[in-house]
Write an enzyme that holds these catalytic residues in place. Sequence first.
Site, PDB file in Angstrom:
ATOM      1  CG  ASP A  88      -2.050   0.941   1.183  1.00 60.45           C
ATOM      2  OD1 ASP A  88      -1.898   2.007   0.557  1.00 60.45           O
ATOM      3  OD2 ASP A  88      -3.096   0.639   1.772  1.00 60.45           O
ATOM      4  CG  ASP A  99      -4.249   5.381  -0.094  1.00 61.36           C
ATOM      5  OD1 ASP A  99      -3.475   4.431  -0.227  1.00 61.36           O
ATOM      6  OD2 ASP A  99      -5.014   5.518   0.885  1.00 61.36           O
ATOM      7  CG  HIS A 159      -9.503   6.807   3.069  1.00 59.96           C
ATOM      8  ND1 HIS A 159      -8.564   7.659   2.561  1.00 59.96           N
ATOM      9  CD2 HIS A 159      -8.993   5.553   2.894  1.00 59.96           C
ATOM     10  CE1 HIS A 159      -7.539   6.955   2.121  1.00 59.96           C
ATOM     11  NE2 HIS A 159      -7.772   5.665   2.293  1.00 59.96           N
ATOM     12  CG  HIS A 167      -8.400   8.016   6.801  1.00 58.50           C
ATOM     13  ND1 HIS A 167      -9.310   7.016   6.558  1.00 58.50           N
ATOM     14  CD2 HIS A 167      -7.177   7.446   6.688  1.00 58.50           C
ATOM     15  CE1 HIS A 167      -8.664   5.875   6.334  1.00 58.50           C
ATOM     16  NE2 HIS A 167      -7.363   6.110   6.407  1.00 58.50           N
ATOM     17  CD  GLU A 192      -7.980   1.543   1.912  1.00 55.97           C
ATOM     18  OE1 GLU A 192      -7.063   0.738   2.071  1.00 55.97           O
ATOM     19  OE2 GLU A 192      -7.934   2.711   2.331  1.00 55.97           O
ATOM     20  CD  GLU A 287      -6.060   2.533  -0.930  1.00 53.63           C
ATOM     21  OE1 GLU A 287      -5.047   1.952  -0.500  1.00 53.63           O
ATOM     22  OE2 GLU A 287      -6.618   3.471  -0.330  1.00 53.63           O
TER      23      GLU A 287
HETATM   24 MN    MN Z   1      -3.773   2.769   0.949  1.00 53.30          MN
HETATM   25 MN    MN Z   2      -6.386   4.155   1.703  1.00 50.29          MN
END
Ligand code: MN
Ligand code: MN
Length: 301
Positions: A88, A99, A159, A167, A192, A287
């Site tokens: 990630d 992200d 998010h 977030h 995600e 994600e």
């Molecule tokens: Mn992530």
């Molecule tokens: Mn994330």
Amino acid sequence: MNSYDQEAIEKFRLSGKILRESREELKPLIRENMPIIEVCEKAESLIRQKGGKPAFPCNVSINEITAHYTSPPNDQTKIPENSVVKVDMGVHIDGYVTDTAFTVCFNPEHMTMVLAAQDGLQAAIDTIHADMSTSTIGAIIEKTIRNRGFKPISNLTGHSVGRYLIHAGTSIPNIQQFTLTKVKKGQVYAIEPFSTLLEAAGRVENQPTKTIFRLIKNKKIQNPYAKKLLKYIDDNFKTLPFAERWLKDIVPSNQHTQAFMSLLKIKAISGYPILVEASGKTVSQAEHTIIVEKDGCEVLT
Ligand code: MN
Ligand code: MN
């Protein structure tokens, strides 16, 4: 939430482009028995080489470890054979965060579970549009994963992201969940899904270990080394997460641990617990970060 102007959108797009290119270059390098710290450092150096900054330390979470593991300094841990490896990573350009995550599967038995999380993500991307309820998005993700014979992790969510915020206030659930929240046109979200085995608990629990940290409050401190470390954190990461690895050579090495511990003790910084599947079952993740449009979305990553 305010909507973003054109300049901000372009920064999100550049952030996403750098992240996508870094991810695609990193993927083929990941091997069984490779030190995890090499994966983390390679991900972060690719991002920097391309002109971005890591928005958070590269997370490498193995099997039942679901999220929030990055290598501590001098990590000796290696990627086990036959494991399921979730990577990630995030980029920011002037604070604008993207992200993304992918799963490398060295265990052929778990390949369909890895695909289930990817399909859940794709189903959400294919249907999302302005004013769609987050509950509906969660239902689509859950249905897709369950139709493939697996279970989503219920207490981890996507998010909204914002400037210097990973977030930013809105959650995108991975299960059907009662909520009146809707996604908004022009807002940026990370979606995600995590999938695990049907017989698993399907939720994560905190582990006591912490490898990722963030600034909580810029407190007044007497100890000059702790003070210097805190200033470096504030100047370089602001409210974004960081790894202890990133604080090398800021203060003399024989002072580092004590200074770092004192920042934790006075709660100037705090750590994110490592998240592990509650029944110890293997988990997969996918994600992307997107901008919601009137009738669809633009995938940034
Ligand atoms: Mn992530
Ligand atoms: Mn994330």
